[in-house]
Scaffold this motif. Structure first.
Motif, PDB file in Angstrom:
ATOM      1  N   VAL A 221       2.381   1.727  -3.480  1.00  0.00           N
ATOM      2  CA  VAL A 221       1.426   2.256  -4.450  1.00  0.00           C
ATOM      3  C   VAL A 221       1.222   3.750  -4.244  1.00  0.00           C
ATOM      4  O   VAL A 221       1.132   4.512  -5.208  1.00  0.00           O
ATOM      5  CB  VAL A 221       0.090   1.480  -4.389  1.00  0.00           C
ATOM      6  N   VAL A 222       1.201   4.191  -3.002  1.00  0.00           N
ATOM      7  CA  VAL A 222       1.078   5.631  -2.728  1.00  0.00           C
ATOM      8  C   VAL A 222       2.296   6.376  -3.267  1.00  0.00           C
ATOM      9  O   VAL A 222       2.165   7.418  -3.911  1.00  0.00           O
ATOM     10  CB  VAL A 222       0.906   5.895  -1.205  1.00  0.00           C
ATOM     11  N   ASP A 223       3.483   5.835  -3.031  1.00  0.00           N
ATOM     12  CA  ASP A 223       4.727   6.488  -3.470  1.00  0.00           C
ATOM     13  C   ASP A 223       4.989   6.327  -4.965  1.00  0.00           C
ATOM     14  O   ASP A 223       5.739   7.104  -5.547  1.00  0.00           O
ATOM     15  CB  ASP A 223       5.931   5.934  -2.704  1.00  0.00           C
ATOM     16  N   ASN A 224       4.415   5.296  -5.568  1.00  0.00           N
ATOM     17  CA  ASN A 224       4.653   4.976  -6.989  1.00  0.00           C
ATOM     18  C   ASN A 224       3.323   4.701  -7.674  1.00  0.00           C
ATOM     19  O   ASN A 224       3.064   3.583  -8.121  1.00  0.00           O
ATOM     20  CB  ASN A 224       5.567   3.746  -7.108  1.00  0.00           C
ATOM     21  N   PRO A 225       2.457   5.703  -7.796  1.00  0.00           N
ATOM     22  CA  PRO A 225       1.106   5.461  -8.306  1.00  0.00           C
ATOM     23  C   PRO A 225       1.057   4.929  -9.736  1.00  0.00           C
ATOM     24  O   PRO A 225       0.072   4.303 -10.117  1.00  0.00           O
ATOM     25  CB  PRO A 225       0.428   6.826  -8.195  1.00  0.00           C
ATOM     26  N   ASP A 226       2.094   5.152 -10.515  1.00  0.00           N
ATOM     27  CA  ASP A 226       2.110   4.679 -11.903  1.00  0.00           C
ATOM     28  C   ASP A 226       2.770   3.319 -12.065  1.00  0.00           C
ATOM     29  O   ASP A 226       2.865   2.825 -13.187  1.00  0.00           O
ATOM     30  CB  ASP A 226       2.828   5.700 -12.800  1.00  0.00           C
TER      31      ASP A 226
ATOM     32  N   GLU B 229       0.839  -1.204   0.000  1.00  0.00           N
ATOM     33  CA  GLU B 229       0.000   0.000   0.000  1.00  0.00           C
ATOM     34  C   GLU B 229       0.873   1.253   0.000  1.00  0.00           C
ATOM     35  O   GLU B 229       0.589   2.214  -0.724  1.00  0.00           O
ATOM     36  CB  GLU B 229      -0.950  -0.002   1.199  1.00  0.00           C
TER      37      GLU B 229
ATOM     38  N   SER C  72       0.951  -2.207  -7.934  1.00  0.00           N
ATOM     39  CA  SER C  72      -0.513  -2.282  -7.865  1.00  0.00           C
ATOM     40  C   SER C  72      -1.011  -3.708  -8.048  1.00  0.00           C
ATOM     41  O   SER C  72      -1.905  -4.161  -7.325  1.00  0.00           O
ATOM     42  CB  SER C  72      -1.143  -1.388  -8.930  1.00  0.00           C
TER      43      SER C  72
ATOM     44  N   THR D  51       2.609  -0.286 -12.198  1.00  0.00           N
ATOM     45  CA  THR D  51       1.584  -1.326 -12.280  1.00  0.00           C
ATOM     46  C   THR D  51       1.988  -2.597 -11.537  1.00  0.00           C
ATOM     47  O   THR D  51       1.120  -3.312 -11.040  1.00  0.00           O
ATOM     48  CB  THR D  51       1.241  -1.665 -13.746  1.00  0.00           C
TER      49      THR D  51
END
Length: 104
Positions: free
Chosen positions: A57-62, A54, A67, A64
């Motif tokens: 994903v916050v630090d690296n939203p792009d 989690e 994710s 995949t």
């Protein structure tokens, strides 16, 4: 050392070194956090693994990969289920989401 122990399947040792690496980088060492999450999964600590991904994903939203791993964990699957990734690599940018290098 954390990755070395992960590769040797010495997950308790890997966990210790990876936690230390994340701590020394003030939480912004994305690749250490990635392998820490995988290590927690190997140690059957699903909740701790989810927390790590989690944050990724916050630090690296792009990213995949992060994710998809998080989705797999939340679905109760192996984190790398259906993903074509090497067991050991640097899956995230060197900054791990940090806008600049973080030194202790």
């Amino acid at each position: 050392l954390g990755l070395f122990y992960y590769e040797l399947e010495r997950y308790e040792d890997a966990s210790s070194f990876l936690r230390r690496a994340v701590s020394l980088a003030n939480g912004s060492f994305g690749n250490a956090r990635y392998y820490l999450g995988l290590t927690y999964s190997k140690l059957k600590n699903k909740d701790a693994a989810i927390v790590q991904f989690e944050k990724l994903v916050v630090d690296n939203p792009d990213n995949t990969l992060a994710s998809n791993v998080l989705e797999n964990l939340k679905a109760g699957k192996d984190p790398l289920f259906g993903l074509n990734v090497p067991a050991t690599s640097a899956p995230l940018p060197d900054t791990g989401g940090a806008t600049k290098p973080v030194l202790p």
